[in-house]
Scaffold this motif. Structure first.
Motif, PDB file in Angstrom:
ATOM      1  N   PRO A   2     -19.574 -33.007  21.792  1.00 44.56           N
ATOM      2  CA  PRO A   2     -19.596 -34.306  22.458  1.00 44.56           C
ATOM      3  C   PRO A   2     -18.249 -35.005  22.334  1.00 44.56           C
ATOM      4  N   THR A   3     -17.928 -35.795  23.336  1.00 47.68           N
ATOM      5  CA  THR A   3     -16.686 -36.545  23.318  1.00 47.68           C
ATOM      6  C   THR A   3     -16.742 -37.603  22.228  1.00 47.68           C
ATOM      7  N   ARG A   4     -15.697 -37.655  21.420  1.00 48.66           N
ATOM      8  CA  ARG A   4     -15.689 -38.615  20.326  1.00 48.66           C
ATOM      9  C   ARG A   4     -15.437 -40.024  20.838  1.00 48.66           C
ATOM     10  N   PHE A   5     -14.572 -40.161  21.824  1.00 43.85           N
ATOM     11  CA  PHE A   5     -14.212 -41.476  22.335  1.00 43.85           C
ATOM     12  C   PHE A   5     -14.872 -41.706  23.692  1.00 43.85           C
ATOM     13  N   ARG A   6     -15.096 -42.970  24.026  1.00 49.84           N
ATOM     14  CA  ARG A   6     -15.818 -43.283  25.266  1.00 49.84           C
ATOM     15  C   ARG A   6     -14.983 -44.110  26.240  1.00 49.84           C
ATOM     16  N   LEU A  30      -8.446 -37.972  31.612  1.00 47.09           N
ATOM     17  CA  LEU A  30      -9.379 -38.645  30.713  1.00 47.09           C
ATOM     18  C   LEU A  30     -10.727 -38.873  31.398  1.00 47.09           C
ATOM     19  N   SER A  31     -10.687 -39.227  32.663  1.00 39.26           N
ATOM     20  CA  SER A  31     -11.935 -39.432  33.407  1.00 39.26           C
ATOM     21  C   SER A  31     -12.737 -38.138  33.495  1.00 39.26           C
ATOM     22  N   ARG A  32     -12.055 -37.022  33.715  1.00 32.83           N
ATOM     23  CA  ARG A  32     -12.756 -35.737  33.777  1.00 32.83           C
ATOM     24  C   ARG A  32     -13.386 -35.374  32.442  1.00 32.83           C
ATOM     25  N   GLN A  33     -12.824 -35.895  31.357  1.00 40.27           N
ATOM     26  CA  GLN A  33     -13.402 -35.634  30.033  1.00 40.27           C
ATOM     27  C   GLN A  33     -14.557 -36.582  29.711  1.00 40.27           C
ATOM     28  N   GLY A  34     -14.899 -37.453  30.659  1.00 37.19           N
ATOM     29  CA  GLY A  34     -16.040 -38.340  30.482  1.00 37.19           C
ATOM     30  C   GLY A  34     -15.712 -39.703  29.912  1.00 37.19           C
ATOM     31  N   LEU A  35     -14.441 -40.060  29.841  1.00 40.40           N
ATOM     32  CA  LEU A  35     -14.063 -41.358  29.299  1.00 40.40           C
ATOM     33  C   LEU A  35     -13.898 -42.385  30.417  1.00 40.40           C
ATOM     34  N   GLY A 114      -6.420 -33.186  24.952  1.00 42.11           N
ATOM     35  CA  GLY A 114      -7.750 -32.577  25.016  1.00 42.11           C
ATOM     36  C   GLY A 114      -8.445 -32.512  23.672  1.00 42.11           C
ATOM     37  N   PRO A 115      -7.845 -31.841  22.662  1.00 43.22           N
ATOM     38  CA  PRO A 115      -8.486 -31.780  21.343  1.00 43.22           C
ATOM     39  C   PRO A 115      -8.626 -33.147  20.677  1.00 43.22           C
ATOM     40  N   ILE A 116      -7.636 -34.036  20.880  1.00 44.89           N
ATOM     41  CA  ILE A 116      -7.698 -35.337  20.213  1.00 44.89           C
ATOM     42  C   ILE A 116      -8.931 -36.111  20.647  1.00 44.89           C
ATOM     43  N   LEU A 269      -2.896 -41.302  15.982  1.00 45.77           N
ATOM     44  CA  LEU A 269      -3.547 -39.995  16.042  1.00 45.77           C
ATOM     45  C   LEU A 269      -2.530 -38.977  16.538  1.00 45.77           C
ATOM     46  N   HIS A 270      -2.439 -37.848  15.847  1.00 46.38           N
ATOM     47  CA  HIS A 270      -1.506 -36.788  16.192  1.00 46.38           C
ATOM     48  C   HIS A 270      -2.276 -35.497  16.449  1.00 46.38           C
ATOM     49  N   PRO A 271      -1.681 -34.570  17.194  1.00 48.12           N
ATOM     50  CA  PRO A 271      -2.325 -33.263  17.368  1.00 48.12           C
ATOM     51  C   PRO A 271      -2.523 -32.578  16.020  1.00 48.12           C
ATOM     52  N   LYS A 272      -3.547 -31.749  15.923  1.00 45.98           N
ATOM     53  CA  LYS A 272      -3.825 -31.004  14.697  1.00 45.98           C
ATOM     54  C   LYS A 272      -2.597 -30.187  14.302  1.00 45.98           C
TER      55      LYS A 272
END
Length: 291
Positions: A2-6, A30-35, A114-116, A269-272
């Protein structure tokens, strides 16, 4: 997963030529990711882009749960101060020339974002400096700085004399072009160019750096950020205090700039796999000359 952010806020360096297509691409992603995506009001007005809702910084802090900042460190500094009280995490996509705090390359933003937004990231909290200016027992200015507070002479004025107190203890009267009180984050900014050391951002400390000191024995000093620092104007013309990019000019003799560690922090927030040392290597070109 699930997406962490909305709800994402998108903030851009709207003065940069041709930035709107990049902002549009990020918003669509971001919209395609559901935000849900909203624009910073200044970004929307200055790019003449009305496809998404436009919010003030206070509205972003109240409604959004992540902010994506596209620009250089100056763009990030401006919005970070306004959003820090809301504990909103920030992701910086670098369109500037250096970029210590906007660390995602413009060419890599999709791979990084994407991962963030799915919750796979490194979180980095940065301390801030909170300060105010006092005149005859009255507060005349207050500000918040992520990088530094600079008390300095005007462009055409001579050197200034500044009294420094740390906690309840008098330290010195310094004659110089000015003084920089830098956070660990700001130690790679003006402080570094004035001869100060680099502080790792996890260190609870500040750097006090004289600018072109009249006395060579006045050297940069690393201080604990648990004590207040006061700088009093003893002598000099056209003296100003600068909280990152917020400037209060024409300080008078006897005016006092009082600084302390802020209760709020900036969340990046930074990439892993992000590494502060890798950032230093890349930005300061420490790899040059290595075979």
């Amino acid at each position: 997963m699930p997406t962490r952010f909305r709800h994402a806020a998108l903030i851009g360096k709207y003065q940069a030529q041709g930035i709107r297509p990049m902002l549009e691409g990020i918003a669509a992603f971001l919209s395609r990711q559901g935000l849900e995506v909203s624009l910073d009001r200044e970004t929307a007005l200055n790019t003449d882009w009305r496809d998404h809702g436009a919010l003030s910084p206070a509205e972003i802090g109240a409604q959004c749960d992540i902010a994506v900042v596209v620009g250089g460190d100056g763009t990030m500094l401006g919005i970070a101060r306004e959003l820090a009280p809301y504990n909103l995490p920030l992701v910086g996509i670098n369109q500037g020339r250096l970029g210590f705090i906007t660390d995602v390359r413009a060419s890599d933003w999709e791979e990084a974002l994407g991962p963030i937004i799915q919750g796979d990231f490194e979180e980095d909290r940065r301390a801030m400096i909170e300060g105010d200016v006092w005149r005859d027992g009255e507060k005349i200015f207050e500000g918040l700085a992520l990088n530094d507070v600079v008390v300095s002479r005007g462009a055409t004025a001579g050197m200034v004399e500044l009294r420094v107190d740390i906690g309840d203890e008098f330290v010195a009267n310094m004659r110089a072009d000015g003084l920089i009180l830098s956070s660990a984050t700001g130690s790679t900014a003006y402080s570094l160019s004035a001869g100060g050391p680099i502080l790792h951002p996890s260190i609870g400390g500040w750097v006090l750096v004289p600018i072109a000191s009249h006395t060579l024995s006045n050297r940069p000093i690393v201080l604990p950020d648990s004590q207040d620092v006061s700088i009093t104007i003893v002598n000099g013309l056209d003296v100003s205090a600068n909280f990152d990019m917020h400037r209060l000019a024409s300080l008078l003799h006897g005016d006092q700039v009082r600084m302390r560690r802020s209760a709020v922090q900036v969340r990046f927030l930074h990439p892993k796999g992000w590494s502060y040392y890798a950032t230093l290597r890349r930005k300061l070109r420490w790899y040059e000359g290595v075979v």
